[in-house]
Design a protein around this motif. Sequence first.
Motif, PDB file in Angstrom:
ATOM      1  N   TYR A 327       0.830  -1.208   0.000  1.00 30.24           N
ATOM      2  CA  TYR A 327       0.000   0.000   0.000  1.00 30.24           C
ATOM      3  C   TYR A 327       0.862   1.255   0.000  1.00 30.24           C
ATOM      4  O   TYR A 327       0.608   2.219  -0.740  1.00 30.24           O
ATOM      5  N   LYS A 328       1.883   1.268   0.843  1.00 32.65           N
ATOM      6  CA  LYS A 328       2.707   2.475   0.975  1.00 32.65           C
ATOM      7  C   LYS A 328       3.481   2.803  -0.302  1.00 32.65           C
ATOM      8  O   LYS A 328       3.853   3.967  -0.513  1.00 32.65           O
ATOM      9  N   SER A 329       3.662   1.804  -1.149  1.00 31.53           N
ATOM     10  CA  SER A 329       4.397   2.044  -2.397  1.00 31.53           C
ATOM     11  C   SER A 329       3.487   2.141  -3.627  1.00 31.53           C
ATOM     12  O   SER A 329       3.951   2.491  -4.715  1.00 31.53           O
ATOM     13  N   ALA A 330       2.212   1.846  -3.452  1.00 33.57           N
ATOM     14  CA  ALA A 330       1.286   1.836  -4.596  1.00 33.57           C
ATOM     15  C   ALA A 330       0.923   3.257  -5.012  1.00 33.57           C
ATOM     16  O   ALA A 330       0.814   4.169  -4.180  1.00 33.57           O
ATOM     17  N   THR A 331       0.731   3.450  -6.310  1.00 29.06           N
ATOM     18  CA  THR A 331       0.331   4.757  -6.839  1.00 29.06           C
ATOM     19  C   THR A 331      -0.966   5.208  -6.164  1.00 29.06           C
ATOM     20  O   THR A 331      -1.916   4.445  -6.059  1.00 29.06           O
ATOM     21  N   GLY A 332      -0.968   6.437  -5.735  1.00 24.64           N
ATOM     22  CA  GLY A 332      -2.130   6.962  -5.036  1.00 24.64           C
ATOM     23  C   GLY A 332      -2.025   6.732  -3.547  1.00 24.64           C
ATOM     24  O   GLY A 332      -2.045   7.674  -2.749  1.00 24.64           O
ATOM     25  N   TRP A 333      -1.898   5.504  -3.143  1.00 24.90           N
ATOM     26  CA  TRP A 333      -1.792   5.177  -1.728  1.00 24.90           C
ATOM     27  C   TRP A 333      -0.510   5.725  -1.118  1.00 24.90           C
ATOM     28  O   TRP A 333      -0.472   6.044   0.088  1.00 24.90           O
ATOM     29  N   SER A 334       0.530   5.809  -1.915  1.00 21.89           N
ATOM     30  CA  SER A 334       1.814   6.302  -1.389  1.00 21.89           C
ATOM     31  C   SER A 334       1.688   7.725  -0.841  1.00 21.89           C
ATOM     32  O   SER A 334       2.472   8.123   0.024  1.00 21.89           O
ATOM     33  N   ASP A 335       0.715   8.493  -1.325  1.00 16.58           N
ATOM     34  CA  ASP A 335       0.509   9.847  -0.803  1.00 16.58           C
ATOM     35  C   ASP A 335       0.098   9.821   0.666  1.00 16.58           C
ATOM     36  O   ASP A 335       0.257  10.812   1.375  1.00 16.58           O
ATOM     37  N   TYR A 336      -0.467   8.668   1.083  1.00 16.76           N
ATOM     38  CA  TYR A 336      -0.970   8.551   2.460  1.00 16.76           C
ATOM     39  C   TYR A 336      -0.102   7.603   3.291  1.00 16.76           C
ATOM     40  O   TYR A 336      -0.550   7.094   4.322  1.00 16.76           O
ATOM     41  N   ALA A 337       1.136   7.388   2.849  1.00 21.95           N
ATOM     42  CA  ALA A 337       2.010   6.393   3.496  1.00 21.95           C
ATOM     43  C   ALA A 337       2.126   6.608   4.997  1.00 21.95           C
ATOM     44  O   ALA A 337       2.147   5.652   5.774  1.00 21.95           O
ATOM     45  N   HIS A 338       2.158   7.877   5.410  1.00 20.76           N
ATOM     46  CA  HIS A 338       2.317   8.183   6.832  1.00 20.76           C
ATOM     47  C   HIS A 338       1.068   7.861   7.657  1.00 20.76           C
ATOM     48  O   HIS A 338       1.109   7.832   8.885  1.00 20.76           O
ATOM     49  N   GLN A 339      -0.050   7.590   6.946  1.00 21.85           N
ATOM     50  CA  GLN A 339      -1.308   7.308   7.648  1.00 21.85           C
ATOM     51  C   GLN A 339      -1.666   5.815   7.622  1.00 21.85           C
ATOM     52  O   GLN A 339      -2.625   5.411   8.277  1.00 21.85           O
TER      53      GLN A 339
END
Length: 343
Positions: A327-339
């Motif tokens: 998830y943390k590396s996926a396009t889109g999801w990476s924007d929310y990696a800290h969450q």
Amino acid sequence: MKKLLLTSLVAGLALLAGCNSNNIKFADERVKQICVSAWDTDGNGKLSYEEAAAVTSVDGRFRSTNITSFDEFQYFTGVTIIYREAFNNCLKLTSITLPEGIEEIGPGAFGGCAELEHIDIPDGVTYISPKGPFEGCDKLPVEGGIRYADNYAIGVVGSAQDSYTLREGTLMVSNSVLYDIARKTGSITIPDIVTKVPESVFKYCSPLKTVDMPGVVTSIGKLAFDGCENLTSVTLSESLESIGDYAFRECESLTTVTIPASVKSIGAWAFFDCTNIENVYCYATTPPTLGWAAFMRTDRNPNIRGAAMPLFMNCTIYVPAASVAAYKSATGWSDYAHQIVGF
């Protein structure tokens, strides 16, 4: 000889009575004229029950006529569809009984029948056109604030009529009906037969508070729940695959969102400005495709001039523990990696 004549006379009268009993007695002479002209196959100037049962379509033969009643229509058991405008503009029609085999009621079928006070819709009907099949039928009863024609598509749930569900077997009902149900009750349950929640169907429906989406719903259309500011609870279908753009934008009362494992795509701005969401649970082991600003909010800082800027919402996004890195590396999801955290 006299006995023979008497016997023949009795037999003849019995035969005549039998023939008469096999013919439909029409209450409206004009209806009889139309039916006999079109479907009297033996040419006796009458319509038998067998002749009526053999009819498969009434087409537009009754459209704009002065018929007053057609309860004998119930004997036309071979008719399965009331086609477009079949009885449209029958201004004096007060009563009609549909055959039990009717499955569909087409656009404008009874539109303009201003005097129509009675019509029974058979249980087998699975489609009622959203395009005015009963438009202008103002004398048909209204139940729970919802017009009779639309009440067919719903069944009351709860003695207080506090919620409605679509009638089992109904394939389509107009968006305005769905919206009206939600507005009047604050709650809607979508049945197993419905596979797609239409685009914009509940847009800006402020009274809507709860939605239950069990069964086989596979997609939620764009803007479907946009602006439903009082929506507090949504149970998504375990078969859901896609959530459209702006689907839940500005649903400010949502605090928790649970996304089933079946979901493969979440559109842009899908949960934008859902400012009170605290927790998002996404059960998919493979990250669904995620559109821009799906979990962001508007920056309403009065000190910032120009276009409002999207900011991250203060929510925690829970995903399967084994999938956190994906998830943390996926396009889109990476924007929310800290969450993103695992569960």
